[in-house]
Structure formats: C-alpha cells, structure tokens
Design a protein around this motif. Structure first.
Motif, mmCIF file in Angstrom:
data_model
loop_
_atom_site.group_PDB
_atom_site.id
_atom_site.type_symbol
_atom_site.label_atom_id
_atom_site.label_comp_id
_atom_site.label_asym_id
_atom_site.label_seq_id
_atom_site.Cartn_x
_atom_site.Cartn_y
_atom_site.Cartn_z
ATOM 1 N N ALA A 14 0.826 -1.212 0.000
ATOM 2 C CA ALA A 14 0.000 0.000 0.000
ATOM 3 C C ALA A 14 0.857 1.259 0.000
ATOM 4 N N CYS A 15 1.954 1.229 0.749
ATOM 5 C CA CYS A 15 2.849 2.392 0.781
ATOM 6 C C CYS A 15 3.517 2.602 -0.574
ATOM 7 N N ALA A 16 3.922 1.518 -1.216
ATOM 8 C CA ALA A 16 4.536 1.629 -2.542
ATOM 9 C C ALA A 16 3.536 2.184 -3.550
ATOM 10 N N GLU A 17 2.301 1.728 -3.468
ATOM 11 C CA GLU A 17 1.280 2.229 -4.388
ATOM 12 C C GLU A 17 1.003 3.712 -4.148
ATOM 13 N N ALA A 18 0.940 4.125 -2.888
ATOM 14 C CA ALA A 18 0.719 5.536 -2.572
ATOM 15 C C ALA A 18 1.885 6.390 -3.068
ATOM 16 N N ALA A 19 3.108 5.902 -2.910
ATOM 17 C CA ALA A 19 4.284 6.635 -3.385
ATOM 18 C C ALA A 19 4.277 6.753 -4.904
ATOM 19 N N ARG A 20 3.922 5.667 -5.569
ATOM 20 C CA ARG A 20 3.828 5.693 -7.030
ATOM 21 C C ARG A 20 2.786 6.704 -7.483
ATOM 22 N N ASN A 21 1.620 6.663 -6.865
ATOM 23 C CA ASN A 21 0.539 7.584 -7.240
ATOM 24 C C ASN A 21 0.946 9.036 -7.019
ATOM 25 N N ALA A 22 1.633 9.306 -5.897
ATOM 26 C CA ALA A 22 2.076 10.675 -5.612
ATOM 27 C C ALA A 22 3.127 11.128 -6.615
ATOM 28 N N ALA A 23 4.042 10.232 -6.983
ATOM 29 C CA ALA A 23 5.087 10.583 -7.956
ATOM 30 C C ALA A 23 4.487 10.899 -9.320
ATOM 31 N N ILE A 24 3.492 10.124 -9.700
ATOM 32 C CA ILE A 24 2.838 10.355 -10.994
ATOM 33 C C ILE A 24 2.010 11.634 -10.959
ATOM 34 N N SER A 39 3.470 7.922 7.085
ATOM 35 C CA SER A 39 2.684 7.928 8.306
ATOM 36 C C SER A 39 1.554 6.918 8.161
ATOM 37 N N MET A 40 1.478 5.994 9.110
ATOM 38 C CA MET A 40 0.371 5.047 9.124
ATOM 39 C C MET A 40 0.204 4.514 10.534
ATOM 40 N N ALA A 41 -0.969 3.996 10.797
ATOM 41 C CA ALA A 41 -1.282 3.494 12.136
ATOM 42 C C ALA A 41 -0.257 2.455 12.574
ATOM 43 N N ARG A 42 0.138 2.539 13.785
ATOM 44 C CA ARG A 42 1.050 1.596 14.442
ATOM 45 C C ARG A 42 2.465 1.595 13.879
ATOM 46 N N LEU A 43 2.813 2.547 13.040
ATOM 47 C CA LEU A 43 4.184 2.615 12.526
ATOM 48 C C LEU A 43 5.004 3.508 13.445
ATOM 49 N N LYS A 44 5.928 2.902 14.134
ATOM 50 C CA LYS A 44 6.816 3.655 15.029
ATOM 51 C C LYS A 44 8.168 3.891 14.369
ATOM 52 N N LYS A 45 8.629 2.927 13.562
ATOM 53 C CA LYS A 45 9.867 3.072 12.811
ATOM 54 C C LYS A 45 9.761 2.225 11.554
ATOM 55 N N LEU A 46 10.589 2.514 10.581
ATOM 56 C CA LEU A 46 10.557 1.771 9.319
ATOM 57 C C LEU A 46 10.980 0.327 9.538
ATOM 58 N N SER A 47 10.299 -0.572 8.869
ATOM 59 C CA SER A 47 10.635 -1.988 8.964
ATOM 60 C C SER A 47 11.725 -2.338 7.974
ATOM 61 N N GLY A 48 12.472 -3.354 8.297
ATOM 62 C CA GLY A 48 13.513 -3.830 7.395
ATOM 63 C C GLY A 48 14.689 -2.885 7.335
ATOM 64 N N SER A 61 12.151 -4.255 3.167
ATOM 65 C CA SER A 61 12.518 -2.872 3.441
ATOM 66 C C SER A 61 11.457 -1.905 2.937
ATOM 67 N N LEU A 62 10.728 -1.312 3.860
ATOM 68 C CA LEU A 62 9.713 -0.327 3.491
ATOM 69 C C LEU A 62 10.370 0.887 2.831
ATOM 70 N N ALA A 63 11.528 1.300 3.330
ATOM 71 C CA ALA A 63 12.230 2.456 2.747
ATOM 72 C C ALA A 63 12.581 2.193 1.284
ATOM 73 N N TYR A 64 13.084 1.005 0.992
ATOM 74 C CA TYR A 64 13.464 0.667 -0.382
ATOM 75 C C TYR A 64 12.229 0.584 -1.277
ATOM 76 N N PHE A 65 11.157 -0.045 -0.775
ATOM 77 C CA PHE A 65 9.905 -0.136 -1.533
ATOM 78 C C PHE A 65 9.447 1.246 -1.979
ATOM 79 N N VAL A 66 9.371 2.165 -1.031
ATOM 80 C CA VAL A 66 8.833 3.494 -1.306
ATOM 81 C C VAL A 66 9.772 4.296 -2.210
ATOM 82 N N ALA A 67 11.074 4.218 -1.954
ATOM 83 C CA ALA A 67 12.030 4.943 -2.799
ATOM 84 C C ALA A 67 11.972 4.444 -4.243
ATOM 85 N N CYS A 68 11.881 3.136 -4.420
ATOM 86 C CA CYS A 68 11.786 2.580 -5.778
ATOM 87 C C CYS A 68 10.480 2.962 -6.449
ATOM 88 N N ALA A 69 9.410 2.985 -5.687
ATOM 89 C CA ALA A 69 8.113 3.345 -6.261
ATOM 90 C C ALA A 69 8.121 4.781 -6.780
#
Length: 88
Positions: A14-24, A39-48, A61-69
């Motif tokens: 979902a985060c990757a899709e949101a990042a892709r949509n925002a980039a486009i 920012s999302m519910a129950r996220l205190k720090k990035l996973s992976g 890696s959530l950071a890698y997913f979002v950066a690539c998206a």
C-alpha cells in the motif's frame, strides 16, 4: 496457492502504491526528492533495513519499496533486479 503480483512483504504494498501515485500525480523528478515521510497506524519506525544489501533485505525494506516506487513510478518484479543500487 496464489500468484504474488508484487515482490516483497504484503504490508509494504500500500505504501509503494501511494508513493507511485504521488510521484505520478506530482510529476516528481526522483533527483529532486530529498525526503519521503510515511505515516500510518502503528508505525513507530521503518521496517527492514534502510539500505538493503540482498534480495531478502529488499523484500522487507519499506524504505526501499517506497524509494523505488517514486524513482520507477511503480513497483514490480523488475524493481529488485540484479545490479540495481540497493542504496537509493
């Protein structure tokens, strides 16, 4: 058995899709991105790992997913390809 349409942890899709949509929508040039806030519910720090060094790290890696998206304007099986820098 299901066919996995996107690599990696399901919780990152979902985060990757949101990042892709925002980039486009914002016609974002990846070279201009200096920070991405998530920012999302129950996220205190990035996973992976923030800078994965192997495909297992990439998959979790959530950071890698979002950066690539943002950089690729999408995330799919081609994203974690060999020889791609895993330090986006």
């Amino acid at each position: 058995m299901a066919i996995k349409l996107v690599p990696g942890a399901h919780s990152n899709h979902a985060c990757a899709e949101a990042a892709r949509n925002a980039a486009i929508a914002g016609d974002v040039n990846p070279e201009d991105v200096t920070n991405i806030q998530i920012s999302m519910a129950r996220l205190k720090k990035l996973s992976g790992p923030l800078h994965p060094t192997d495909l297992i790290g990439v998959a979790h890696s959530l950071a890698y997913f979002v950066a690539c998206a943002v950089a690729d304007r999408g995330y799919g099986w081609i994203t974690p390809r060999p020889r791609r820098s895993m330090t986006l």
